[in-house]
Design a protein around this motif. Structure first.
Motif, PDB file in Angstrom:
ATOM      1  N   LYS A 143       0.842  -1.202   0.000  1.00 36.97           N
ATOM      2  CA  LYS A 143       0.000   0.000   0.000  1.00 36.97           C
ATOM      3  C   LYS A 143       0.872   1.245   0.000  1.00 36.97           C
ATOM      4  O   LYS A 143       1.769   1.375   0.824  1.00 36.97           O
ATOM      5  CB  LYS A 143      -0.920   0.013   1.220  1.00 36.97           C
ATOM      6  N   PRO A 149      -6.426   2.950   3.467  1.00 33.04           N
ATOM      7  CA  PRO A 149      -6.556   1.500   3.313  1.00 33.04           C
ATOM      8  C   PRO A 149      -7.699   1.087   2.393  1.00 33.04           C
ATOM      9  O   PRO A 149      -7.574   0.104   1.653  1.00 33.04           O
ATOM     10  CB  PRO A 149      -6.748   0.991   4.747  1.00 33.04           C
ATOM     11  N   MET A 191      -8.420  -3.287   5.225  1.00 34.42           N
ATOM     12  CA  MET A 191      -7.966  -3.873   3.966  1.00 34.42           C
ATOM     13  C   MET A 191      -8.475  -5.299   3.802  1.00 34.42           C
ATOM     14  O   MET A 191      -8.825  -5.721   2.695  1.00 34.42           O
ATOM     15  CB  MET A 191      -6.449  -3.823   3.860  1.00 34.42           C
ATOM     16  N   THR A 195     -10.781  -5.573   0.497  1.00 29.21           N
ATOM     17  CA  THR A 195     -10.141  -6.231  -0.644  1.00 29.21           C
ATOM     18  C   THR A 195     -10.434  -7.721  -0.705  1.00 29.21           C
ATOM     19  O   THR A 195     -10.369  -8.319  -1.781  1.00 29.21           O
ATOM     20  CB  THR A 195      -8.614  -6.053  -0.617  1.00 29.21           C
TER      21      THR A 195
END
Length: 281
Positions: A143, A149, A191, A195
């Motif tokens: 990242k 995030p 995250m 994700t």
């Protein structure tokens, strides 16, 4: 048409990364200094992790392309490094990870390593992400120090929409004023949720002080165990730790690397935190 979702569990050789699985590691020296040095580090890391019973991916960089100064040592280079990566995989049975910086590096590097890593500064470079995804290798994206995030879901989508669901995402701190990084531990579950990918915590680059020594970066390695314990207590798939036999004389990232003599005790402590965090016996 959208591609597949990120795989919640990513398997590389005998190493499995999953946010609810036992902790795994990515570890090694910052840059590949020589064949002998890389093999020495790989042998030591393999011995330690075998003793502890923890999965590990060996990490080192053939080129540190974003050094603070043009005079900074960058590593062995692509052509010299690729046979060494292949040798480490064969000799020690460890998966290997390295950074790529340019689109045309992805295919040849993928022949010798198991994970392609996208550096934080390049995490939004669409063509680089697509080229990495096209190799079929696992892709670890750090990242950016400039990203929230939740922004990483767009980065991951570039990979999964390119038909590669084997993605890892890594937290390595966020810029806070000049020459300083801080880690917001909330970013780890954010995250994971946004994700769907396994989350890695980069314990050594999170204590880096970018450009903090004028022509090179500084760091506060004494805080590596502190942040690593905190991240593992929150719950992560893996921890990224740069380690070196003599970090004070390393050509790059010495101030934030863990001395190899301290590596085993740190990892054993992290395993204990991980078992508590995940409710394992």
């Amino acid at each position: 048409m959208s591609g597949p979702s990120a795989n919640p569990i990513v398997t590389v050789g005998d190493v499995r990364f999953g946010n609810a699985l036992p902790l795994a590691l990515i570890a090694g020296p910052c840059q590949m200094e020589s064949r002998e040095h890389a093999l020495e580090c790989a042998a030591a890391i393999r011995e330690i992790t075998s003793r502890l019973g923890i999965g590990v991916v060996f990490k080192t960089s053939f080129d540190k392309a974003n050094r603070t100064s043009i005079k900074g040592a960058r590593g062995m280079g692509l052509d010299a490094a690729l046979p060494v990566f292949a040798e480490i995989r064969e000799r020690y049975g460890m998966p290997v990870l390295t950074d790529v910086h340019e689109n045309d590096q992805c295919a040849p590097v993928a022949e010798a390593v198991d994970i392609l890593q996208i550096p934080a500064f390049l995490c939004r470079q669409t063509d680089l992400l697509i080229a990495a995804a096209a190799t079929g290798r696992v892709v670890n994206v750090k990242k950016g120090q400039f990203l929230a995030p939740w922004d990483m879901k767009n980065v991951v989508a570039k990979l999964t929409d390119s038909d590669n669901p084997n993605v890892l995402v890594t937290e390595r701190g966020v810029s806070f004023g000049y020459n300083t990084l801080v880690t917001d531990m909330r970013s780890l579950p954010i995250m994971a949720e946004t994700t769907g990918a396994p989350v890695i915590f980069d314990a050594t680059h999170s204590v880096q002080q970018p450009g903090g020594q004028g022509t090179s970066s500084g760091g506060q390695r004494e805080f590596v165990p502190v942040l690593a314990r905190a991240a593992v207590a929150v719950g992560v798939a893996g921890v990224f730790i740069e380690t070196h036999p003599d970090p004070d004389h390393a050509p790059s990232d010495g101030p934030n690397m863990v001395p190899l003599k301290d590596f085993e005790a740190l990892v054993a402590r992290l395993q204990a935190f991980d078992r508590l965090a995940k409710g394992a016996a």
